[in-house]
Structure formats: C-alpha cells, structure tokens
Design a protein around this motif. Structure first.
Motif, short mmCIF file in Angstrom:
data_model
loop_
_atom_site.label_atom_id
_atom_site.label_comp_id
_atom_site.label_asym_id
_atom_site.label_seq_id
_atom_site.Cartn_x
_atom_site.Cartn_y
_atom_site.Cartn_z
N THR A 44 8.67 11.69 -11.17
CA THR A 44 7.94 12.97 -11.40
C THR A 44 8.08 13.80 -10.22
OG1 THR A 44 6.12 11.87 -10.25
CG2 THR A 44 6.14 11.64 -12.59
N GLY A 45 7.94 15.33 -10.44
CA GLY A 45 8.01 16.14 -9.55
C GLY A 45 7.02 15.85 -8.13
N PRO A 46 7.48 16.45 -7.13
CA PRO A 46 6.35 16.57 -6.04
C PRO A 46 5.24 17.59 -6.28
CG PRO A 46 8.33 17.64 -5.27
CD PRO A 46 8.37 17.09 -6.93
N ASP A 47 4.65 17.78 -7.22
CA ASP A 47 3.49 18.61 -7.58
C ASP A 47 2.37 18.07 -8.26
OD1 ASP A 47 4.20 18.70 -10.19
OD2 ASP A 47 5.87 20.05 -9.75
N LEU A 48 1.33 18.60 -8.56
CA LEU A 48 0.19 18.47 -9.08
C LEU A 48 0.45 18.27 -10.77
CD1 LEU A 48 -2.06 20.19 -7.00
CD2 LEU A 48 -1.90 17.86 -6.99
N GLY A 85 3.93 12.47 -2.80
CA GLY A 85 5.04 12.13 -3.76
C GLY A 85 5.11 10.77 -4.48
N LEU A 86 5.47 10.83 -5.66
CA LEU A 86 5.27 9.50 -6.40
C LEU A 86 6.27 9.49 -7.51
CD1 LEU A 86 3.42 7.33 -7.87
CD2 LEU A 86 2.52 9.11 -9.15
N VAL A 87 7.10 8.15 -7.58
CA VAL A 87 8.18 7.96 -8.27
C VAL A 87 7.87 6.60 -8.90
CG1 VAL A 87 10.58 7.14 -8.55
CG2 VAL A 87 9.86 9.32 -6.84
N ASP A 88 7.70 6.28 -10.16
CA ASP A 88 7.19 5.22 -10.68
C ASP A 88 5.86 4.72 -10.00
OD1 ASP A 88 7.68 2.93 -12.40
OD2 ASP A 88 8.87 1.69 -11.13
N THR A 89 5.92 3.61 -9.29
CA THR A 89 4.69 3.30 -8.66
C THR A 89 4.84 3.34 -6.96
OG1 THR A 89 5.19 0.88 -8.50
CG2 THR A 89 3.90 1.85 -10.57
N HIS A 90 5.79 4.10 -6.74
CA HIS A 90 6.05 4.13 -5.16
C HIS A 90 5.44 5.60 -4.49
CE1 HIS A 90 8.86 1.21 -5.80
NE2 HIS A 90 9.21 1.01 -4.55
#
Length: 161
Positions: free
Chosen positions: A33-37, A147-152
C-alpha cells in the motif's frame, strides 16, 4: 563542508535512492500500500491514534507526506531485506533516514510493529508498551507519517522545521 562530510552526504543520498528504487520495484505488487491515507488501515490508525491523543490532552498529529514516504520505505526495506529493527542492516536509524530524505526536523521518534492486521490491534500493542506509548503520548510531537506493507507497520514522528 569538509570533503568527508560531502562524501557521507553523497553516500547517504545514494542509499536513499536505492531505497526509493526498491520501493518502486517492490511497490508494484498488490500486497503493498502507498504511504498515504488511501489505505483504510492507515486512515483508521490515524483516526484512532489521534482520538487517543485528544483524549489525553495532546493535540492531534498532522499528516506529513514526506515523513510517511520515509516510513513506507522502511516498511518495504524490512520485508525486502528480512529484518525487523529501527536501524536497517546498513546501520541507518530513523534519524538518518529522515536526514537522507532531506527532512529538516527538530525532534523525531519511531514505532515499528509487524503481525498486526488492523489499526486497533497495532495501536493497542503500542499503547501496551511503555516506550511506544511514550512516543504516541508525547504532546511535543507534531507531525507524523505511517508506512504499512502487509502487516509491517512503521509510525514515524517528526517535528518538521
């Protein structure tokens, strides 16, 4: 500026470029996912976290997109290089990453987590940890990005000058 400090700035800029390229390459997958809302989990987290801050008498944190991009790149990097730490395998801290991105800040902090599928669970985990809670409840902090990627998850705070 000394030749050594110029060389260090160029080295940091080069590493930042590598991180951005890695983000661009890895970012093509559907699980990122992008670094945004626009990610509902990020939007939910920001809402819940700011509600908590308001409840304890702190002002809501302001979204700062460049800080969010640094946070997102760190989440991408943790997955790409299979590590989980505030400092990456090259030894760069959140403060180094902010500086490399050209963000002039006076105060900064970072929370990281993985394995939490939603905003409520990661916020509760951080509130259950004194150090992480201290960052969230530090009323002197003003801006942030997630920042969110998967569950990181990477939650980066920075008082931008």
């Amino acid at each position: 500026m000394t030749p050594n400090s110029l060389a260090m700035r160029r080295l940091r800029a080069g590493r930042a470029l590598v991180a951005v390229i890695a983000f661009a390459l890895v970012g093509c997958g559907d699980s990122l996912t992008g670094p945004d809302l626009s990610d509902p989990r990020v939007a939910d987290f920001v809402e819940l976290m700011n509600e908590h801050r308001l409840d304890i008498g702190c002002p809501a944190l302001e979204w700062h997109q460049p800080t969010a991009e640094v946070a997102q790149a760190h989440s991408v990097d943790m997955i790409a290089r299979d590590f989980f730490a505030h400092s990456n395998p090259d030894g760069h801290s959140p403060f180094d990453r902010l500086t490399s991105a050209g963000i002039d800040y006076g105060m900064a902090a970072e929370n990281i987590a993985y394995g939490y599928p939603d905003a409520a669970s990661v916020l509760q985990a951080w509130l259950d940890s004194p150090g992480h809670r201290g960052n969230i409840e530090n009323c002197a902090l003003r801006q942030h990005g997630v920042g969110l990627v998967d569950t990181h998850w990477t939650h980066l705070f920075a008082n931008v000058n």
